[in-house]
Design a protein around this motif. Sequence first.
Motif, PDB file in Angstrom:
ATOM      1  N   GLY A  26       0.792  -1.224   0.000  1.00 64.95           N
ATOM      2  CA  GLY A  26       0.000   0.000   0.000  1.00 64.95           C
ATOM      3  C   GLY A  26       0.823   1.271   0.000  1.00 64.95           C
ATOM      4  O   GLY A  26       0.279   2.350   0.211  1.00 64.95           O
ATOM      5  N   VAL A  27       2.136   1.176  -0.237  1.00 69.59           N
ATOM      6  CA  VAL A  27       2.969   2.371  -0.318  1.00 69.59           C
ATOM      7  C   VAL A  27       2.648   3.080  -1.633  1.00 69.59           C
ATOM      8  O   VAL A  27       2.540   2.453  -2.680  1.00 69.59           O
ATOM      9  CB  VAL A  27       4.468   2.011  -0.246  1.00 69.59           C
ATOM     10  N   SER A  28       2.488   4.382  -1.584  1.00 66.76           N
ATOM     11  CA  SER A  28       2.097   5.159  -2.757  1.00 66.76           C
ATOM     12  C   SER A  28       3.315   5.768  -3.448  1.00 66.76           C
ATOM     13  O   SER A  28       4.003   6.617  -2.882  1.00 66.76           O
ATOM     14  CB  SER A  28       1.144   6.271  -2.330  1.00 66.76           C
ATOM     15  N   ALA A  29       3.559   5.320  -4.682  1.00 61.29           N
ATOM     16  CA  ALA A  29       4.637   5.918  -5.476  1.00 61.29           C
ATOM     17  C   ALA A  29       4.319   7.378  -5.779  1.00 61.29           C
ATOM     18  O   ALA A  29       5.219   8.228  -5.803  1.00 61.29           O
ATOM     19  CB  ALA A  29       4.836   5.130  -6.764  1.00 61.29           C
ATOM     20  N   ALA A  30       3.040   7.678  -5.988  1.00 58.46           N
ATOM     21  CA  ALA A  30       2.646   9.065  -6.285  1.00 58.46           C
ATOM     22  C   ALA A  30       2.984   9.989  -5.122  1.00 58.46           C
ATOM     23  O   ALA A  30       3.441  11.123  -5.333  1.00 58.46           O
ATOM     24  CB  ALA A  30       1.152   9.127  -6.592  1.00 58.46           C
ATOM     25  N   GLU A  31       2.801   9.516  -3.904  1.00 58.99           N
ATOM     26  CA  GLU A  31       3.155  10.343  -2.749  1.00 58.99           C
ATOM     27  C   GLU A  31       4.657  10.636  -2.753  1.00 58.99           C
ATOM     28  O   GLU A  31       5.083  11.761  -2.480  1.00 58.99           O
ATOM     29  CB  GLU A  31       2.771   9.649  -1.442  1.00 58.99           C
ATOM     30  N   GLY A  32       5.449   9.633  -3.101  1.00 59.53           N
ATOM     31  CA  GLY A  32       6.891   9.845  -3.187  1.00 59.53           C
ATOM     32  C   GLY A  32       7.258  10.897  -4.218  1.00 59.53           C
ATOM     33  O   GLY A  32       8.119  11.751  -3.984  1.00 59.53           O
ATOM     34  N   TRP A  33       6.580  10.861  -5.368  1.00 56.27           N
ATOM     35  CA  TRP A  33       6.837  11.868  -6.397  1.00 56.27           C
ATOM     36  C   TRP A  33       6.443  13.255  -5.922  1.00 56.27           C
ATOM     37  O   TRP A  33       7.141  14.238  -6.187  1.00 56.27           O
ATOM     38  CB  TRP A  33       6.119  11.512  -7.704  1.00 56.27           C
ATOM     39  N   TRP A  34       5.319  13.377  -5.202  1.00 58.81           N
ATOM     40  CA  TRP A  34       4.913  14.684  -4.676  1.00 58.81           C
ATOM     41  C   TRP A  34       5.920  15.198  -3.651  1.00 58.81           C
ATOM     42  O   TRP A  34       6.182  16.407  -3.583  1.00 58.81           O
ATOM     43  CB  TRP A  34       3.507  14.637  -4.092  1.00 58.81           C
ATOM     44  N   VAL A  35       6.499  14.305  -2.848  1.00 59.15           N
ATOM     45  CA  VAL A  35       7.516  14.730  -1.881  1.00 59.15           C
ATOM     46  C   VAL A  35       8.760  15.230  -2.624  1.00 59.15           C
ATOM     47  O   VAL A  35       9.372  16.227  -2.228  1.00 59.15           O
ATOM     48  CB  VAL A  35       7.858  13.587  -0.895  1.00 59.15           C
ATOM     49  N   MET A  36       9.124  14.561  -3.717  1.00 56.30           N
ATOM     50  CA  MET A  36      10.275  15.025  -4.511  1.00 56.30           C
ATOM     51  C   MET A  36       9.992  16.385  -5.148  1.00 56.30           C
ATOM     52  O   MET A  36      10.879  17.246  -5.204  1.00 56.30           O
ATOM     53  CB  MET A  36      10.649  13.988  -5.565  1.00 56.30           C
ATOM     54  N   VAL A  37       8.765  16.607  -5.617  1.00 59.29           N
ATOM     55  CA  VAL A  37       8.393  17.918  -6.170  1.00 59.29           C
ATOM     56  C   VAL A  37       8.463  18.972  -5.067  1.00 59.29           C
ATOM     57  O   VAL A  37       8.956  20.090  -5.294  1.00 59.29           O
ATOM     58  CB  VAL A  37       6.987  17.871  -6.815  1.00 59.29           C
ATOM     59  N   LEU A  38       8.009  18.630  -3.878  1.00 61.94           N
ATOM     60  CA  LEU A  38       8.094  19.545  -2.741  1.00 61.94           C
ATOM     61  C   LEU A  38       9.550  19.918  -2.463  1.00 61.94           C
ATOM     62  O   LEU A  38       9.863  21.100  -2.270  1.00 61.94           O
ATOM     63  CB  LEU A  38       7.463  18.911  -1.501  1.00 61.94           C
ATOM     64  N   ALA A  39      10.436  18.937  -2.454  1.00 64.22           N
ATOM     65  CA  ALA A  39      11.860  19.209  -2.227  1.00 64.22           C
ATOM     66  C   ALA A  39      12.413  20.128  -3.310  1.00 64.22           C
ATOM     67  O   ALA A  39      13.190  21.053  -3.020  1.00 64.22           O
ATOM     68  CB  ALA A  39      12.651  17.901  -2.171  1.00 64.22           C
ATOM     69  N   LEU A  40      12.007  19.908  -4.551  1.00 68.02           N
ATOM     70  CA  LEU A  40      12.468  20.753  -5.660  1.00 68.02           C
ATOM     71  C   LEU A  40      11.979  22.194  -5.513  1.00 68.02           C
ATOM     72  O   LEU A  40      12.743  23.151  -5.696  1.00 68.02           O
ATOM     73  CB  LEU A  40      12.010  20.175  -6.995  1.00 68.02           C
ATOM     74  N   VAL A  41      10.714  22.362  -5.167  1.00 71.36           N
ATOM     75  CA  VAL A  41      10.149  23.700  -4.980  1.00 71.36           C
ATOM     76  C   VAL A  41      10.849  24.425  -3.826  1.00 71.36           C
ATOM     77  O   VAL A  41      11.195  25.607  -3.938  1.00 71.36           O
ATOM     78  CB  VAL A  41       8.619  23.626  -4.743  1.00 71.36           C
ATOM     79  N   VAL A  44      14.454  25.442  -5.019  1.00 70.57           N
ATOM     80  CA  VAL A  44      14.452  26.616  -5.905  1.00 70.57           C
ATOM     81  C   VAL A  44      14.080  27.872  -5.120  1.00 70.57           C
ATOM     82  O   VAL A  44      14.717  28.924  -5.262  1.00 70.57           O
ATOM     83  CB  VAL A  44      13.499  26.402  -7.103  1.00 70.57           C
ATOM     84  N   GLY A  45      13.055  27.765  -4.286  1.00 64.78           N
ATOM     85  CA  GLY A  45      12.626  28.921  -3.495  1.00 64.78           C
ATOM     86  C   GLY A  45      13.729  29.455  -2.603  1.00 64.78           C
ATOM     87  O   GLY A  45      13.958  30.667  -2.535  1.00 64.78           O
ATOM     88  N   HIS A  46      14.435  28.564  -1.922  1.00 63.80           N
ATOM     89  CA  HIS A  46      15.506  29.019  -1.039  1.00 63.80           C
ATOM     90  C   HIS A  46      16.713  29.525  -1.825  1.00 63.80           C
ATOM     91  O   HIS A  46      17.364  30.482  -1.404  1.00 63.80           O
ATOM     92  CB  HIS A  46      15.908  27.902  -0.072  1.00 63.80           C
ATOM     93  N   ALA A  47      17.019  28.887  -2.945  1.00 69.71           N
ATOM     94  CA  ALA A  47      18.138  29.361  -3.768  1.00 69.71           C
ATOM     95  C   ALA A  47      17.882  30.799  -4.229  1.00 69.71           C
ATOM     96  O   ALA A  47      18.782  31.648  -4.178  1.00 69.71           O
ATOM     97  CB  ALA A  47      18.342  28.434  -4.961  1.00 69.71           C
ATOM     98  N   VAL A  48      16.666  31.083  -4.657  1.00 68.62           N
ATOM     99  CA  VAL A  48      16.318  32.443  -5.081  1.00 68.62           C
ATOM    100  C   VAL A  48      16.304  33.388  -3.879  1.00 68.62           C
ATOM    101  O   VAL A  48      16.824  34.505  -3.940  1.00 68.62           O
ATOM    102  CB  VAL A  48      14.954  32.464  -5.814  1.00 68.62           C
ATOM    103  N   LEU A  49      15.738  32.942  -2.783  1.00 68.39           N
ATOM    104  CA  LEU A  49      15.657  33.773  -1.586  1.00 68.39           C
ATOM    105  C   LEU A  49      17.041  34.162  -1.078  1.00 68.39           C
ATOM    106  O   LEU A  49      17.263  35.304  -0.665  1.00 68.39           O
ATOM    107  CB  LEU A  49      14.876  33.032  -0.495  1.00 68.39           C
TER     108      LEU A  49
END
Length: 150
Positions: A26-41, A44-49
Amino acid sequence: MRHSTSEGRFSSASAQGRSDGRGTSGVSAAEGWWVMVLALVLFVGHAVLFQALAFEWGGILRFALLFLMIFGLAWLGLQRRGAEGVHPRGHRRAALLAGAWAFLVATVAGWFWIAQGEHDVGWPLTTAVSALAFAPLAVVGWRLARAGAR
Protein backbone atom coordinates in the motif's frame (compact mmCIF):
# COMPACT_ATOMS: atom_id res chain seq x y z
CA MET A 1 11.01 -0.70 20.39
CA ARG A 2 7.49 0.60 20.66
CA HIS A 3 4.55 -1.15 19.03
CA SER A 4 1.38 0.54 17.94
CA THR A 5 -1.89 -1.01 19.03
CA SER A 6 -4.05 1.38 17.09
CA GLU A 7 -6.30 0.20 14.32
CA GLY A 8 -5.74 3.20 12.05
CA ARG A 9 -6.54 3.17 8.39
CA PHE A 10 -3.16 1.74 7.37
CA SER A 11 -2.40 -0.46 10.39
CA SER A 12 -3.73 -3.69 8.91
CA ALA A 13 -1.84 -3.24 5.62
CA SER A 14 1.35 -2.51 7.51
CA ALA A 15 0.90 -5.49 9.82
CA GLN A 16 0.13 -7.79 6.89
CA GLY A 17 3.21 -6.61 5.01
CA ARG A 18 5.43 -7.29 8.00
CA SER A 19 3.90 -10.69 8.70
CA ASP A 20 4.18 -12.15 5.20
CA GLY A 21 7.77 -10.94 4.72
CA ARG A 22 7.03 -8.99 1.54
CA GLY A 23 7.38 -5.56 3.11
CA THR A 24 4.74 -2.93 3.59
CA SER A 25 1.96 -3.06 1.03
CA GLY A 26 0.00 0.00 0.00
CA VAL A 27 2.97 2.37 -0.32
CA SER A 28 2.10 5.16 -2.76
CA ALA A 29 4.64 5.92 -5.48
CA ALA A 30 2.65 9.07 -6.29
CA GLU A 31 3.16 10.34 -2.75
CA GLY A 32 6.89 9.85 -3.19
CA TRP A 33 6.84 11.87 -6.40
CA TRP A 34 4.91 14.68 -4.68
CA VAL A 35 7.52 14.73 -1.88
CA MET A 36 10.28 15.02 -4.51
CA VAL A 37 8.39 17.92 -6.17
CA LEU A 38 8.09 19.55 -2.74
CA ALA A 39 11.86 19.21 -2.23
CA LEU A 40 12.47 20.75 -5.66
CA VAL A 41 10.15 23.70 -4.98
CA LEU A 42 11.77 24.33 -1.60
CA PHE A 43 15.25 24.09 -3.16
CA VAL A 44 14.45 26.62 -5.91
CA GLY A 45 12.63 28.92 -3.50
CA HIS A 46 15.51 29.02 -1.04
CA ALA A 47 18.14 29.36 -3.77
CA VAL A 48 16.32 32.44 -5.08
CA LEU A 49 15.66 33.77 -1.59
CA PHE A 50 19.34 33.50 -0.62
CA GLN A 51 20.34 35.60 -3.66
CA ALA A 52 17.39 38.00 -3.84
CA LEU A 53 19.22 40.82 -2.07
CA ALA A 54 21.85 40.82 -4.82
CA PHE A 55 19.25 41.90 -7.39
CA GLU A 56 18.09 45.47 -7.91
CA TRP A 57 14.48 44.37 -7.48
CA GLY A 58 15.32 41.89 -4.73
CA GLY A 59 12.66 43.12 -2.32
CA ILE A 60 9.90 42.67 -4.88
CA LEU A 61 11.35 39.31 -5.86
CA ARG A 62 11.29 38.13 -2.24
CA PHE A 63 7.71 39.35 -1.79
CA ALA A 64 6.54 37.54 -4.93
CA LEU A 65 8.46 34.38 -4.02
CA LEU A 66 7.04 34.22 -0.52
CA PHE A 67 3.52 34.92 -1.78
CA LEU A 68 3.81 32.13 -4.38
CA MET A 69 5.40 29.75 -1.88
CA ILE A 70 2.47 30.09 0.54
CA PHE A 71 -0.03 28.96 -2.07
CA GLY A 72 2.31 26.55 -3.81
CA LEU A 73 3.22 24.71 -0.63
CA ALA A 74 -0.42 24.50 0.44
CA TRP A 75 -1.36 23.06 -2.97
CA LEU A 76 1.54 20.58 -2.89
CA GLY A 77 0.54 19.50 0.61
CA LEU A 78 -2.98 18.77 -0.58
CA GLN A 79 -1.68 16.80 -3.55
CA ARG A 80 0.65 14.75 -1.36
CA ARG A 81 -2.09 14.12 1.18
CA GLY A 82 -4.45 12.93 -1.57
CA ALA A 83 -1.83 10.44 -2.76
CA GLU A 84 -0.84 9.29 0.73
CA GLY A 85 -0.42 5.59 1.31
CA VAL A 86 1.20 3.33 3.85
CA HIS A 87 4.67 4.47 4.87
CA PRO A 88 7.50 1.96 5.02
CA ARG A 89 9.33 1.25 8.23
CA GLY A 90 11.59 4.16 9.17
CA HIS A 91 9.81 6.70 6.95
CA ARG A 92 8.64 8.93 9.79
CA ARG A 93 12.12 9.11 11.29
CA ALA A 94 13.72 9.82 7.90
CA ALA A 95 11.16 12.54 7.13
CA LEU A 96 11.66 14.18 10.53
CA LEU A 97 15.45 14.10 10.18
CA ALA A 98 15.23 15.53 6.64
CA GLY A 99 12.99 18.32 7.91
CA ALA A 100 15.25 19.06 10.88
CA TRP A 101 18.30 19.16 8.58
CA ALA A 102 16.55 21.52 6.14
CA PHE A 103 15.49 23.76 9.01
CA LEU A 104 19.02 23.89 10.42
CA VAL A 105 20.67 24.66 7.06
CA ALA A 106 18.01 27.23 6.08
CA THR A 107 18.29 28.92 9.49
CA VAL A 108 22.08 29.21 9.37
CA ALA A 109 22.16 30.24 5.69
CA GLY A 110 19.25 32.61 6.22
CA TRP A 111 21.10 34.27 9.08
CA PHE A 112 24.15 34.97 6.95
CA TRP A 113 22.49 35.60 3.57
CA ILE A 114 19.15 37.18 4.44
CA ALA A 115 19.16 38.68 7.95
CA GLN A 116 22.52 40.41 7.51
CA GLY A 117 21.46 42.20 4.33
CA GLU A 118 23.47 42.26 1.14
CA HIS A 119 26.31 39.77 0.79
CA ASP A 120 29.08 39.00 -1.67
CA VAL A 121 28.55 35.24 -1.82
CA GLY A 122 27.97 34.07 -5.38
CA TRP A 123 24.97 32.13 -6.63
CA PRO A 124 26.87 28.83 -7.10
CA LEU A 125 27.54 28.55 -3.37
CA THR A 126 24.09 29.65 -2.21
CA THR A 127 22.48 27.28 -4.73
CA ALA A 128 24.68 24.40 -3.55
CA VAL A 129 23.74 25.09 0.07
CA SER A 130 20.08 25.15 -0.88
CA ALA A 131 20.49 21.81 -2.67
CA LEU A 132 22.29 20.39 0.35
CA ALA A 133 19.44 21.53 2.59
CA PHE A 134 16.70 19.75 0.64
CA ALA A 135 18.51 16.72 -0.81
CA PRO A 136 17.56 14.52 2.18
CA LEU A 137 13.87 15.35 1.63
CA ALA A 138 14.22 14.39 -2.03
CA VAL A 139 15.77 11.08 -0.93
CA VAL A 140 12.80 10.46 1.38
CA GLY A 141 10.46 11.01 -1.59
CA TRP A 142 12.59 8.82 -3.85
CA ARG A 143 12.48 5.98 -1.30
CA LEU A 144 8.67 6.26 -1.14
CA ALA A 145 8.36 6.28 -4.93
CA ARG A 146 10.66 3.29 -5.24
CA ALA A 147 8.84 1.34 -2.50
CA GLY A 148 5.49 2.14 -4.10
CA ALA A 149 6.62 0.95 -7.51
CA ARG A 150 7.36 -2.56 -6.21
